[in-house]
Design an enzyme around this catalytic site. Structure first.
Site, PDB file in Angstrom:
ATOM      1  N   ASN A  81       0.866  -1.172   0.000  1.00  0.00           N
ATOM      2  CA  ASN A  81       0.000   0.000   0.000  1.00  0.00           C
ATOM      3  C   ASN A  81       0.910   1.230   0.000  1.00  0.00           C
ATOM      4  O   ASN A  81       1.867   1.281  -0.767  1.00  0.00           O
ATOM      5  CB  ASN A  81      -0.995  -0.040   1.163  1.00  0.00           C
ATOM      6  N   ASP A  95      -5.913   7.960   6.056  1.00  0.00           N
ATOM      7  CA  ASP A  95      -5.302   7.350   4.874  1.00  0.00           C
ATOM      8  C   ASP A  95      -3.902   7.945   4.677  1.00  0.00           C
ATOM      9  O   ASP A  95      -3.054   7.852   5.541  1.00  0.00           O
ATOM     10  CB  ASP A  95      -6.239   7.562   3.674  1.00  0.00           C
TER      11      ASP A  95
END
Length: 299
Positions: free
Chosen positions: A103, A204
């Protein structure tokens, strides 16, 4: 306070737009579309977007000292030659976890590429828990594993004095800090500095400004928030016209513009019709603060 202006500069509707990165040499903003399997470069003068397609989910992009870029692709660190559209593997990770992917990733002030993994999502933010780890790719292409048991390895940055590493594991709903040794790249003494409020939703991507404050994009929260890591207080909220804000960086010629990526994956037609710019890249001006240039990978 000057007045804040938000405009959508790339409206290509990325599935999961992520990892915005300013490339000063090219006067361009890079980002990735993880599920779309492409690395994108928006040229700020021509307003054109160039795309390099890749063969796996691509989750982050960073500058490289020797030129071009490094990326996290599937479960491998890789090099990307832009003109040739050529990708070469540098180092694989998580070989025992075929369902994992990288990620978010970012380069530290000493030129090390930090990036973490997660299990592939069944749907947005729904996945097998604690399958991810945080890694560093050193300039000699060796890989260090810092820790495992991560849900969704996400936003990362370093304090201006390089003594603190900031990190987000999204499903902990927390922004964490570690002591950081810039000489060795070692981290320790993990602690939470901010817990997200309900309406802020999922933390995030993240970046830091020249005043040492953190900016965090809130997935499903439709905003970026500015935090003071010293006091653990939120000091500003900037709302965007899309819910799935994914990451943020500073750019432009003096790093006074903020760029925010977003996602459209997991949204039904009704939701998309209300938010036609979902998956777009946004430019925010008038924040009154600047960011710092990204560090290039030293290897």
């Amino acid at each position: 306070m000057s007045s804040i202006k938000i405009e959508c500069v790339v409206s290509d509707g990325y599935g999961i737009g992520e990892s915005p990165l300013w490339d000063e040499k090219e006067n361009s903003l890079l980002c990735v579309d993880i599920t779309g399997r492409k690395v994108c470069r928006w040229e700020s003068l021509s307003k054109q977007v160039q795309v390099v397609p890749v063969d796996a989910p691509v989750s982050s992009v960073a500058l490289r000292k020797s030129g071009d870029y490094v990326i996290t692709l599937g479960t491998r660190f890789a090099a990307l030659k832009w003109k040739e559209q050529l990708v070469t593997t540098i180092a694989p990770v998580d070989k025992d976890k075929p369902n994992n992917r990288f990620n978010d990733g970012k380069v530290d002030p000493a030129g090390r590429y930090f990036a973490g993994t997660m299990a592939e999502e069944i749907r947005p933010a729904v996945l097998e828990r604690r399958q991810g780890s945080l890694y560093t790719l050193d300039s000699d292409h060796s890989v260090v594993k810092h820790f495992d048991q991560v849900d969704i390895s996400n936003g990362l940055d370093w304090s201006l004095d390089h003594k603190t590493f900031f990190y987000i594991d999204s499903l902990s709903y927390s922004v964490d800090a570690f002591d950081y040794d810039i000489r060795t790249g070692k981290i320790g003494n993990r602690r939470s500095i901010y817990k997200l409020e309900k309406e802020e939703n999922i933390p995030d991507g993240m970046c830091i400004d020249t005043e040492g404050k953190l900016w965090v994009a809130c997935y499903n929260g439709g905003r970026v928030i500015r935090l003071d890591p010293e006091t653990g207080k939120r000091i500003q909220t900037v709302k965007l016209p899309v819910d799935k804000t994914t990451s943020c960086c500073f750019g432009g010629k003096d790093y006074s513009e903020m760029y925010v990526t977003s996602a459209s994956g997991g949204m039904d037609q009704e939701w998309l019709s209300r938010q036609p710019q979902a998956g777009g890249v946004f430019k925010i001006t008038g924040l009154g603060v600047k960011g710092i240039p990204p560090y290039p990978f030293a290897g």
